[in-house]
Design a protein around this motif. Structure first.
Motif, PDB file in Angstrom:
ATOM      1  N   ILE A 182       0.862  -1.170   0.000  1.00  0.00           N
ATOM      2  CA  ILE A 182       0.000   0.000   0.000  1.00  0.00           C
ATOM      3  C   ILE A 182       0.903   1.226   0.000  1.00  0.00           C
ATOM      4  O   ILE A 182       1.687   1.429   0.912  1.00  0.00           O
ATOM      5  N   GLY A 183       0.813   2.033  -1.042  1.00  0.00           N
ATOM      6  CA  GLY A 183       1.672   3.203  -1.127  1.00  0.00           C
ATOM      7  C   GLY A 183       3.134   2.850  -1.238  1.00  0.00           C
ATOM      8  O   GLY A 183       4.009   3.613  -0.844  1.00  0.00           O
ATOM      9  N   GLY A 184       3.433   1.671  -1.764  1.00  0.00           N
ATOM     10  CA  GLY A 184       4.817   1.277  -1.960  1.00  0.00           C
ATOM     11  C   GLY A 184       5.446   0.624  -0.751  1.00  0.00           C
ATOM     12  O   GLY A 184       6.582   0.169  -0.806  1.00  0.00           O
ATOM     13  N   ILE A 185       4.725   0.547   0.368  1.00  0.00           N
ATOM     14  CA  ILE A 185       5.272  -0.045   1.589  1.00  0.00           C
ATOM     15  C   ILE A 185       4.542  -1.355   1.874  1.00  0.00           C
ATOM     16  O   ILE A 185       3.310  -1.425   1.849  1.00  0.00           O
ATOM     17  N   ALA A 186       5.287  -2.407   2.157  1.00  0.00           N
ATOM     18  CA  ALA A 186       4.693  -3.719   2.363  1.00  0.00           C
ATOM     19  C   ALA A 186       3.879  -3.751   3.641  1.00  0.00           C
ATOM     20  O   ALA A 186       4.272  -3.212   4.674  1.00  0.00           O
ATOM     21  N   GLU A 215       9.599   3.271   4.868  1.00  0.00           N
ATOM     22  CA  GLU A 215       9.599   4.143   3.699  1.00  0.00           C
ATOM     23  C   GLU A 215      11.001   4.711   3.454  1.00  0.00           C
ATOM     24  O   GLU A 215      11.775   4.934   4.383  1.00  0.00           O
ATOM     25  N   GLN A 216      11.289   5.005   2.188  1.00  0.00           N
ATOM     26  CA  GLN A 216      12.576   5.592   1.830  1.00  0.00           C
ATOM     27  C   GLN A 216      12.773   6.944   2.514  1.00  0.00           C
ATOM     28  O   GLN A 216      13.893   7.301   2.907  1.00  0.00           O
ATOM     29  N   LYS A 217      11.713   7.718   2.672  1.00  0.00           N
ATOM     30  CA  LYS A 217      11.813   9.031   3.323  1.00  0.00           C
ATOM     31  C   LYS A 217      12.339   8.878   4.745  1.00  0.00           C
ATOM     32  O   LYS A 217      13.186   9.669   5.194  1.00  0.00           O
ATOM     33  N   LEU A 218      11.843   7.888   5.456  1.00  0.00           N
ATOM     34  CA  LEU A 218      12.315   7.661   6.824  1.00  0.00           C
ATOM     35  C   LEU A 218      13.797   7.295   6.820  1.00  0.00           C
ATOM     36  O   LEU A 218      14.583   7.812   7.636  1.00  0.00           O
ATOM     37  N   ILE A 219      14.196   6.413   5.911  1.00  0.00           N
ATOM     38  CA  ILE A 219      15.598   6.012   5.833  1.00  0.00           C
ATOM     39  C   ILE A 219      16.479   7.217   5.509  1.00  0.00           C
ATOM     40  O   ILE A 219      17.560   7.395   6.096  1.00  0.00           O
ATOM     41  N   ASP A 220      16.044   8.066   4.589  1.00  0.00           N
ATOM     42  CA  ASP A 220      16.813   9.259   4.229  1.00  0.00           C
ATOM     43  C   ASP A 220      16.995  10.172   5.437  1.00  0.00           C
ATOM     44  O   ASP A 220      18.089  10.726   5.643  1.00  0.00           O
ATOM     45  N   PHE A 233      18.294  -2.640  10.711  1.00  0.00           N
ATOM     46  CA  PHE A 233      17.926  -2.149   9.384  1.00  0.00           C
ATOM     47  C   PHE A 233      19.016  -1.207   8.878  1.00  0.00           C
ATOM     48  O   PHE A 233      19.560  -0.399   9.628  1.00  0.00           O
ATOM     49  N   PRO A 234      19.386  -1.340   7.588  1.00  0.00           N
ATOM     50  CA  PRO A 234      20.477  -0.545   7.031  1.00  0.00           C
ATOM     51  C   PRO A 234      19.993   0.825   6.587  1.00  0.00           C
ATOM     52  O   PRO A 234      18.831   1.003   6.204  1.00  0.00           O
ATOM     53  N   LEU A 235      20.917   1.791   6.596  1.00  0.00           N
ATOM     54  CA  LEU A 235      20.620   3.131   6.100  1.00  0.00           C
ATOM     55  C   LEU A 235      21.102   3.322   4.669  1.00  0.00           C
ATOM     56  O   LEU A 235      20.886   4.376   4.072  1.00  0.00           O
ATOM     57  N   VAL A 236      21.782   2.300   4.132  1.00  0.00           N
ATOM     58  CA  VAL A 236      22.189   2.263   2.721  1.00  0.00           C
ATOM     59  C   VAL A 236      21.981   0.836   2.239  1.00  0.00           C
ATOM     60  O   VAL A 236      21.782  -0.078   3.041  1.00  0.00           O
ATOM     61  N   GLU A 237      22.037   0.629   0.938  1.00  0.00           N
ATOM     62  CA  GLU A 237      21.953  -0.726   0.420  1.00  0.00           C
ATOM     63  C   GLU A 237      23.139  -1.548   0.916  1.00  0.00           C
ATOM     64  O   GLU A 237      24.281  -1.080   0.913  1.00  0.00           O
ATOM     65  N   PRO A 289      17.560  -0.493   1.592  1.00  0.00           N
ATOM     66  CA  PRO A 289      17.004   0.454   2.563  1.00  0.00           C
ATOM     67  C   PRO A 289      15.498   0.228   2.728  1.00  0.00           C
ATOM     68  O   PRO A 289      14.775   0.133   1.738  1.00  0.00           O
ATOM     69  N   GLY A 290      15.051   0.101   3.942  1.00  0.00           N
ATOM     70  CA  GLY A 290      13.654  -0.227   4.227  1.00  0.00           C
ATOM     71  C   GLY A 290      13.464  -1.646   4.696  1.00  0.00           C
ATOM     72  O   GLY A 290      12.452  -1.965   5.326  1.00  0.00           O
ATOM     73  N   ASP A 291      14.424  -2.549   4.386  1.00  0.00           N
ATOM     74  CA  ASP A 291      14.370  -3.919   4.879  1.00  0.00           C
ATOM     75  C   ASP A 291      14.767  -3.959   6.357  1.00  0.00           C
ATOM     76  O   ASP A 291      15.587  -3.159   6.824  1.00  0.00           O
ATOM     77  N   VAL A 292      14.217  -4.933   7.074  1.00  0.00           N
ATOM     78  CA  VAL A 292      14.499  -5.108   8.499  1.00  0.00           C
ATOM     79  C   VAL A 292      14.770  -6.584   8.769  1.00  0.00           C
ATOM     80  O   VAL A 292      14.061  -7.449   8.239  1.00  0.00           O
ATOM     81  N   SER A 293      15.764  -6.873   9.573  1.00  0.00           N
ATOM     82  CA  SER A 293      15.995  -8.244  10.015  1.00  0.00           C
ATOM     83  C   SER A 293      15.798  -8.324  11.522  1.00  0.00           C
ATOM     84  O   SER A 293      16.061  -7.366  12.251  1.00  0.00           O
TER      85      SER A 293
END
Length: 269
Positions: free
Chosen positions: A5-9, A36-41, A144-148, A188-192
């Motif tokens: 939804i809105g690009g976010i799983a 979201e990418q905005k949050l990571i940025d 969660f990473p802040l970069v790929e 970015p956006g993935d979480v483990s």
């Protein structure tokens, strides 16, 4: 079923059940595209400012071998964010694997720089009793990473299933190739979510840029965690719902300290 939804799983109860099963079985699960990418940025920009300030302070960074550092995040914008530290998907997984009350005890960043090397394969915690008794999931790290995270910039590496093995047996199975040391590549956006008892290591960052990885620690309420701490300003703490205040094992202060030495240095078992 995973929906976007809105690009976010968005994840269903069945998805959370599956993540909990993977966590119990493998010692890790990876949730794709949660933030979201905005949050990571925002977090990356805040981290870069903070790291620059901390590296000029005595004890502002905890050294983790050559060209690898750890720093605790302050509870200010953008890091003080309920949708991160109390994310419903993450909490849904924790509630499925923790069978008693749990607390959050840690929020920081692990960052290898160019020139870093392989860490010694290790655990972050000891077994509850001994290696002869399988330890349940009593502490978990949410990353969660802040970069790929790529093969070149220092991916986290872990051997699945070693959280339920005696340490020496796990090391032998890794050495023989029976259990591979797996690299976890993340966007970015993935979480483990992982067990700190699973045998793991950091790998070299061979790029010319740092690779910041946020780590949030959660543990059963009775676990003593002297090496990590949370310090919250009173106005922010008082604004939180009672349930979240109870979840945070923290010191509440009127004003956050400007210069604070890092203590989370000796972490390997």
């Amino acid at each position: 079923m995973v929906q976007s939804i809105g690009g976010i799983a968005k994840y269903s109860a069945a998805d959370l059940d599956r993540f909990a099963q993977e966590l119990n079985r493998d010692g890790i699960c990876v949730i794709r595209n949660l933030f979201e990418q905005k949050l990571i940025d925002e977090w990356l920009e805040g981290f870069e400012r903070l790291f620059y300030d901390r590296k000029n302070q005595p004890g502002g960074l905890a050294p983790r071998e050559v060209s690898r550092y750890y720093l605790t995040l302050p509870w200010v914008y953008p890091f003080a964010n309920q949708m991160v530290f109390a994310n419903p998907v993450v909490m849904g997984i924790l509630e499925r694997v923790f069978y008693q009350e749990y607390v959050m005890v840690q929020m920081g960043v692990d960052v290898p720089f160019p020139g870093s090397d392989y860490q010694e394969t290790h655990r972050d915690f000891r077994p509850l009793f001994s290696d002869r008794i399988v330890t349940p999931l009593y502490a978990l790290a949410v990353n969660f990473p802040l970069v790929e995270v790529t093969a070149d910039n220092g991916p986290f590496q872990m051997a699945r299933g070693t959280h339920v093995l005696p340490r020496e047996e796990g090391l032998q199975k890794i050495a023989s190739g029976e259990i591979p040391m797996e690299s976890f590549y993340m966007q970015p956006g993935d979480v483990s979510v992982r067990s700190p008892l699973a045998l793991h290591r950091g790998s070299p960052n061979r790029t010319n840029q740092p690779r910041p990885m946020v780590v949030m620690g959660y543990a059963m309420h009775w676990l003593h965690t002297p090496k990590v701490d949370l310090t919250l300003p009173r106005d922010y703490y008082d604004s939180l719902p009672e349930q979240l205040r109870q979840m945070l094992r923290c010191e509440v202060v009127e004003k956050l300290p400007q210069n604070k030495a890092e203590t989370y240095i000796n972490f390997k078992y």
